[in-house]
Design an enzyme around this catalytic site. Structure first.
Site, PDB file in Angstrom:
ATOM      1  N   TYR A   2      -1.240  -0.339  10.223  1.00 40.55           N
ATOM      2  CA  TYR A   2      -1.478  -0.882   8.874  1.00 40.55           C
ATOM      3  C   TYR A   2      -0.271  -0.647   7.982  1.00 40.55           C
ATOM      4  O   TYR A   2       0.233  -1.569   7.332  1.00 40.55           O
ATOM      5  CB  TYR A   2      -2.727  -0.229   8.280  1.00 40.55           C
ATOM      6  CG  TYR A   2      -2.992  -0.580   6.833  1.00 40.55           C
ATOM      7  CD1 TYR A   2      -3.648  -1.756   6.488  1.00 40.55           C
ATOM      8  CD2 TYR A   2      -2.601   0.281   5.804  1.00 40.55           C
ATOM      9  CE1 TYR A   2      -3.903  -2.073   5.159  1.00 40.55           C
ATOM     10  CE2 TYR A   2      -2.858  -0.026   4.482  1.00 40.55           C
ATOM     11  CZ  TYR A   2      -3.504  -1.200   4.160  1.00 40.55           C
ATOM     12  OH  TYR A   2      -3.751  -1.499   2.847  1.00 40.55           O
ATOM     13  N   SER A   4       0.829  -1.205   0.000  1.00 39.56           N
ATOM     14  CA  SER A   4       0.000   0.000   0.000  1.00 39.56           C
ATOM     15  C   SER A   4       0.861   1.252   0.000  1.00 39.56           C
ATOM     16  O   SER A   4       1.968   1.272   0.554  1.00 39.56           O
ATOM     17  CB  SER A   4      -0.900  -0.001   1.244  1.00 39.56           C
ATOM     18  OG  SER A   4      -1.493   1.256   1.445  1.00 39.56           O
ATOM     19  N   GLU A  48       0.387   3.474   1.864  1.00 42.65           N
ATOM     20  CA  GLU A  48       0.493   3.847   3.277  1.00 42.65           C
ATOM     21  C   GLU A  48       1.886   3.571   3.835  1.00 42.65           C
ATOM     22  O   GLU A  48       2.223   4.071   4.901  1.00 42.65           O
ATOM     23  CB  GLU A  48      -0.558   3.103   4.101  1.00 42.65           C
ATOM     24  CG  GLU A  48      -1.966   3.621   3.913  1.00 42.65           C
ATOM     25  CD  GLU A  48      -2.181   5.005   4.518  1.00 42.65           C
ATOM     26  OE1 GLU A  48      -1.621   5.279   5.597  1.00 42.65           O
ATOM     27  OE2 GLU A  48      -2.903   5.807   3.902  1.00 42.65           O
TER      28      GLU A  48
END
Length: 335
Positions: A139, A115, A117
């Protein structure tokens, strides 16, 4: 016939990927935590893949040529509520998957969903494969662990494992817990005259309440793409002669404010009279802007996104209108 195992097959990405693989003649083995009946899958496995014995059994049963690991606790904010589960599912499960492949199916090719992220609140724009990771959430940290293990197993064991660093990708199949779908849902509700919705937000309040949609930080910018385009990149990554990691995104960044404007304009409404900021929904930690440099994927995979931001928003709003109309007709028919 090639065999593919798609974990997280009932999710947005899994649905589009299974459809793509089936169209290419694959026998698709799908995993869903809830063991749902999955279209385009010839075999379905249920259960929690953080149970490593279950993961072993599924791999042994499927004997895949390709694995697409899409299973994830997928919302960064949720990972603060369930940080240990996020680590088990997003970090340790992929690690176990790589090791099982090393031991049992060393010729199997593996795609790992990473991701954007992992970049956190990056100061470098756009973000590429060489951008320094600075994750800020459980996450993002778990995804970075899996991403780095992908590289380690590729380099040390010579496995064909690679990561797709996926920037935000949406579709009509996006769950309502994501801000993009909340906006599309709210625009659809108001278009149909629904001023207080049945669907609830994470606070347990109606997503639309008295004609208003409440969101967090409106100035956050994201690189929004279409999930149907991104699964093509996943497949292409496993068809190359050598495995590499790739950033997958559109190269455009749009704010939550712009998403609201696009969605509400489609239904003939001024978003400014129907959207407000709720301080309780403003994240304490959030990346301010993501924008992908996917030049490597465009050059080496011959991949590019085909769906514009405006078309993506249109698809999502129209799908929500259709769902609400169908639900209303169903209720009327039972009265």
């Amino acid at each position: 016939m090639r065999r593919a195992l798609v974990t997280g097959c009932s999710g947005q990405d899994g649905w589009y990927l299974a459809k793509l693989l089936a169209s290419k003649g694959y026998a698709v083995h799908g995993h869903s935590r809830r063991g749902l009946d999955l279209p385009n899958a010839t075999a379905v496995y249920g259960g929690d893949l953080s149970d490593h014995r279950l993961l072993d059994d599924i791999i042994d049963a499927a004997r895949p040529d390709e694995i697409y690991n899409l299973c994830s606790l997928s919302r960064p904010q949720m990972s603060w509520d369930k940080p240990l589960e996020s680590g088990l599912v997003n970090a340790l499960m992929p690690h176990h998957l790589f090791d099982r492949i090393r031991q049992r199916l060393p010729k199997c090719r593996v795609f790992q969903a990473t991701s954007s992220e992992i970049f956190g609140d990056a100061t470098e724009y756009p973000q590429s494969e060489s951008t320094v990771p600075m994750p800020q959430t459980p996450y993002g940290i778990a995804k970075l662990y899996a991403h780095q293990m992908t590289g380690a197993y590729r380099q040390h064991y010579g496995l064909y494992v690679c990561s797709g660093i996926l920037f935000n990708h949406e579709s009509p199949r996006r769950p309502l817990g994501f801000v993009s779908q909340k906006i599309a849902y709210a625009a659809a509700c108001l278009r149909l005259g629904i001023h207080t919705s049945e669907a609830m937000d994470e606070r347990g309040s109606p997503i639309v309440k008295n004609g208003m949609l409440y969101l967090g930080n409106m100035d956050v910018h994201r690189d929004f793409g279409f999930a149907g385009d991104y699964v093509e990149a996943m497949w292409l990554m496993l068809q190359q002669s050598e495995p590499r990691d790739y950033v997958i995104g559109t190269g455009e960044s749009h704010s939550i404010r712009e998403f609201c404007e696009a969605a509400f304009t489609l239904v003939g409404l001024d978003w400014r009279t129907h959207v407000a900021v709720a301080p309780a929904l403003v994240r304490a930690v959030d990346s301010r802007r993501t924008i992908a440099d996917s030049s490597r994927a465009r050059a080496e995979l011959n991949w590019q996104p085909r769906t514009s931001f405006e078309e993506l928003v249109r698809q999502m709003v129209e799908a929500q209108i259709a769902r609400l109309q169908t639900a209303g007709a169903t209720r009327d028919a039972t009265l």
